[in-house]
Design an enzyme around this catalytic site. Structure first.
Site, PDB file in Angstrom:
ATOM      1  N   ARG A 177       0.809  -1.296  -0.082  1.00  0.00           N
ATOM      2  CA  ARG A 177       0.127   0.024   0.086  1.00  0.00           C
ATOM      3  C   ARG A 177       0.866   1.289  -0.036  1.00  0.00           C
ATOM      4  O   ARG A 177       0.815   2.172   0.862  1.00  0.00           O
ATOM      5  CB  ARG A 177      -0.784  -0.022   1.462  1.00  0.00           C
ATOM      6  N   ASP A 213     -13.449  -4.691  -0.513  1.00  0.00           N
ATOM      7  CA  ASP A 213     -13.850  -4.702   1.070  1.00  0.00           C
ATOM      8  C   ASP A 213     -14.859  -5.783   1.234  1.00  0.00           C
ATOM      9  O   ASP A 213     -15.134  -5.727   2.348  1.00  0.00           O
ATOM     10  CB  ASP A 213     -14.163  -3.256   1.349  1.00  0.00           C
TER      11      ASP A 213
HETATM   12  C1  UD1 Z   1      -9.613   2.646   0.051  1.00  0.00           C
HETATM   13  C2  UD1 Z   1     -10.492   2.269   0.970  1.00  0.00           C
HETATM   14  C3  UD1 Z   1     -10.254   0.635   1.327  1.00  0.00           C
HETATM   15  C4  UD1 Z   1     -10.500  -0.203  -0.119  1.00  0.00           C
HETATM   16  C5  UD1 Z   1      -9.503   0.317  -0.989  1.00  0.00           C
HETATM   17  C6  UD1 Z   1      -9.781  -0.325  -2.474  1.00  0.00           C
HETATM   18  C7  UD1 Z   1     -10.586   4.165   2.164  1.00  0.00           C
HETATM   19  C8  UD1 Z   1     -10.132   5.067   3.488  1.00  0.00           C
HETATM   20  N1  UD1 Z   1     -10.117   2.947   2.353  1.00  0.00           N
HETATM   21  O1  UD1 Z   1      -8.128   2.378   0.209  1.00  0.00           O
HETATM   22  O2  UD1 Z   1     -11.340   0.289   2.151  1.00  0.00           O
HETATM   23  O3  UD1 Z   1     -10.056  -1.571   0.351  1.00  0.00           O
HETATM   24  O4  UD1 Z   1      -9.796   1.888  -1.222  1.00  0.00           O
HETATM   25  O5  UD1 Z   1     -11.030  -0.122  -2.683  1.00  0.00           O
HETATM   26  O6  UD1 Z   1     -11.421   4.863   1.306  1.00  0.00           O
HETATM   27  N2  UD1 Z   1      -1.555   2.093  -4.766  1.00  0.00           N
HETATM   28  C9  UD1 Z   1      -0.303   2.508  -5.132  1.00  0.00           C
HETATM   29  N3  UD1 Z   1      -0.102   3.739  -4.766  1.00  0.00           N
HETATM   30  C10 UD1 Z   1      -0.699   4.599  -4.359  1.00  0.00           C
HETATM   31  C11 UD1 Z   1      -1.875   4.403  -3.699  1.00  0.00           C
HETATM   32  C12 UD1 Z   1      -2.523   3.116  -4.015  1.00  0.00           C
HETATM   33  O7  UD1 Z   1       0.470   1.602  -5.455  1.00  0.00           O
HETATM   34  O8  UD1 Z   1      -0.030   5.733  -4.274  1.00  0.00           O
HETATM   35  C13 UD1 Z   1      -1.931   0.683  -4.820  1.00  0.00           C
HETATM   36  C14 UD1 Z   1      -2.380  -0.018  -3.369  1.00  0.00           C
HETATM   37  O9  UD1 Z   1      -1.412  -0.545  -2.850  1.00  0.00           O
HETATM   38  C15 UD1 Z   1      -3.567  -0.962  -3.900  1.00  0.00           C
HETATM   39  C16 UD1 Z   1      -4.185  -0.218  -4.817  1.00  0.00           C
HETATM   40  O10 UD1 Z   1      -3.446   1.041  -5.314  1.00  0.00           O
HETATM   41  O11 UD1 Z   1      -2.798  -2.232  -4.484  1.00  0.00           O
HETATM   42  C17 UD1 Z   1      -5.551   0.475  -4.522  1.00  0.00           C
HETATM   43  O12 UD1 Z   1      -5.400   1.179  -3.586  1.00  0.00           O
HETATM   44  P1  UD1 Z   1      -6.237   2.556  -2.975  1.00  0.00           P
HETATM   45  O13 UD1 Z   1      -7.490   2.706  -4.021  1.00  0.00           O
HETATM   46  O14 UD1 Z   1      -5.350   3.547  -2.965  1.00  0.00           O
HETATM   47  O15 UD1 Z   1      -6.759   2.078  -1.582  1.00  0.00           O
HETATM   48  P2  UD1 Z   1      -6.904   3.167  -0.461  1.00  0.00           P
HETATM   49  O16 UD1 Z   1      -7.425   4.420  -0.768  1.00  0.00           O
HETATM   50  O17 UD1 Z   1      -5.865   2.943   0.430  1.00  0.00           O
END
Ligand code: UD1
Length: 416
Positions: free
Chosen positions: A121, A304
């Site tokens: 993450r 989720d």
């Molecule tokens: C949000 C939700 C979480 C849900 C997730 C996916 C909130 C507070 N949490 O988490 O409940 O499980 O969306 O629907 O809204 N990634 C990168 N780089 C970044 C950001 C993300 O590589 O800068 C990757 C993550 O590791 C993951 C994927 O992208 O594999 C999706 O993550 P993301 O949508 O960012 O999840 P959250 O926003 O943390």
């Protein structure tokens, strides 16, 4: 540490209201940082993650009044644009203060969220986007330091769909000079809910609900009153809870439109679903049919809800294939489900679940928020008592869970 004891085998029946969405409330509360005027947020769920975020905002100088589900925030002056590790480490969503702080204060020091049980993450997309908007960002000693003489609109194309990444950049763009276009934006309903709150605060945003958000920056935002959308994941979790027990429930104050992929899968599993503008009724068959699930960004099937559907498949007729495409390590509930007698084979990001005739209660461990929800669903079906340990994970995302399950007839108690 609190535990939850559940005696399975009771058919759930009855009606409960859905709470406000955690994942919409968190970014919306952070939006209060963007204006010196009061933001009144209604339908905020009573959850540990909300408490953590409010503590963080209070530390920054935001005045906060809370009355039941209504929170009034006023960020007249931000005394310290800093989010320390102690608070951020317990909740990754604290990263949502980064965009608003840079936009409003032109500087921010926010701890990296650190490791998380469900995968690496990273937050590289948040940082890359802010840099494109004109922030200078360095990462040092576990902290993101961002400064800017003032953000300027830009065209942003994140490499992947990120929910909080989109939200951070959307909030930052509202106060940037000129127009920002966010392509490949997350379309999750919670992103749209935040966008609508920002519009109520005077932001100029087009393309809400699509993968291209166009934001014309304004020099200031004003106060507003906004009601958080219903929690689609909580809704889906209670539907699964009823489904596994062969029960029938009605959820009120819900938003069925945000839940179509989940409702379609429940129907495929043999449940009868009816919906109205703000309610969902589910009637489960005596035995569910196993379904295949592949997680994907909205409007695909939500990651989720993956653990809860794995739980359904453990006792369904036939076998289901569950593919997790969002997080690389989100099958920790599988080993715990095996302790209850489930037949699950895992190969990389794929789990093959073959329905068994019965699950047996056992002691299991909650490992993250939604994994815990999967264990609760399975425990409601398992014969005898299941003790779920470390339910602080559950308290981060489910409001009054034992009360709500109890109202549906479940035999559940909290052991303190
Ligand atoms: C949000 C939700 C979480 C849900 C997730 C996916 C909130 C507070 N949490 O988490 O409940 O499980 O969306 O629907 O809204 N990634 C990168 N780089 C970044 C950001 C993300 O590589 O800068 C990757 C993550 O590791 C993951 C994927 O992208 O594999 C999706 O993550 P993301 O949508 O960012 O999840 P959250 O926003 O943390």
């Amino acid at each position: 540490m609190d535990k939850l004891a559940i005696v399975g085998g009771v058919r759930l029946a009855g009606e409960i209201p859905v709470s406000g969405a955690k994942n919409a409330a968190l970014p919306i509360l952070c939006a209060a940082l963007l204006t010196e005027e009061p933001l009144e947020v209604e339908n905020v769920p009573h959850l540990r993650d909300v408490d953590t975020l409010l503590a963080l905002l209070a530390r920054m100088g935001v005045a906060i009044e809370r009355e039941g589900p209504t929170v009034r925030l006023q960020a007249k002056r931000i005394v310290s644009p800093e989010a320390p590790y102690e608070l951020v480490k317990t909740m990754r969503a604290s990263i949502l203060v980064l965009g608003p702080l840079v936009a409003r204060c032109h500087e921010a020091v926010v701890s990296l969220p650190g490791g998380c049980a469900i995968g690496a993450r990273p937050v590289d997309q948040h940082i890359k986007g802010l840099q494109a908007l004109g922030a200078t960002v360095r990462v040092e000693h576990g902290y993101i330091h961002a400064t800017t003489p003032g953000l300027r609109g830009a065209r942003l194309v994140p490499d992947l769909v990120t929910v909080t990444g989109t939200e951070n950049l959307l909030m930052a763009a509202c106060l940037a000079e000129g127009t920002t276009v966010i392509e490949n934006a997350a379309r999750e309903p919670e992103v749209s809910d935040l966008a609508r709150c920002l519009v109520a605060m005077g932001a100029d945003i087009d393309g809400i609900g699509t993968d291209t958000l166009r934001v014309r920056g304004v020099s200031r935002l004003h106060g507003a009153r906004y009601r958080v959308m219903p929690d689609r994941i909580e809704t889906g979790t209670y539907l699964c809870a009823a489904a596994i027990t062969g029960g029938g429930i009605r959820l009120t104050r819900a938003d069925p439109g945000s839940l179509e992929a989940v409702l379609a899968k429940l129907a495929e599993a043999g449940c009868r679903i009816e919906t109205g503008p703000d309610w969902v009724v589910l009637q489960a068959p005596a035995r569910l049919r196993a379904v295949d699930v592949r997680t994907a960004p909205y409007p695909g099937f939500p990651t989720d809800m993956q653990a809860q559907f794995m739980a359904l498949d453990t006792v369904a007729e036939g076998s289901g294939v569950i593919r997790e495409t969002i997080f690389e390590n989100r099958f920790m509930h599988a080993v715990e489900l095996q302790r209850l007698g489930a037949d699950i084979r895992i190969d990389g990001n794929t789990a093959v679940v073959t329905g068994v005739a019965r699950l047996d209660g056992a002691a299991v461990m909650a490992t993250d928020l939604r994994a815990s929800a999967g264990l609760v669903v399975a425990a409601l079906k398992a014969e005898g008592e299941t003790i779920i340990e470390r339910i602080y994970h559950l308290d981060r995302g489910y409001e009054r869970i034992e009360e709500k399950l109890g109202a549906l007839g479940a035999q559940v108690r909290r052991i303190r």
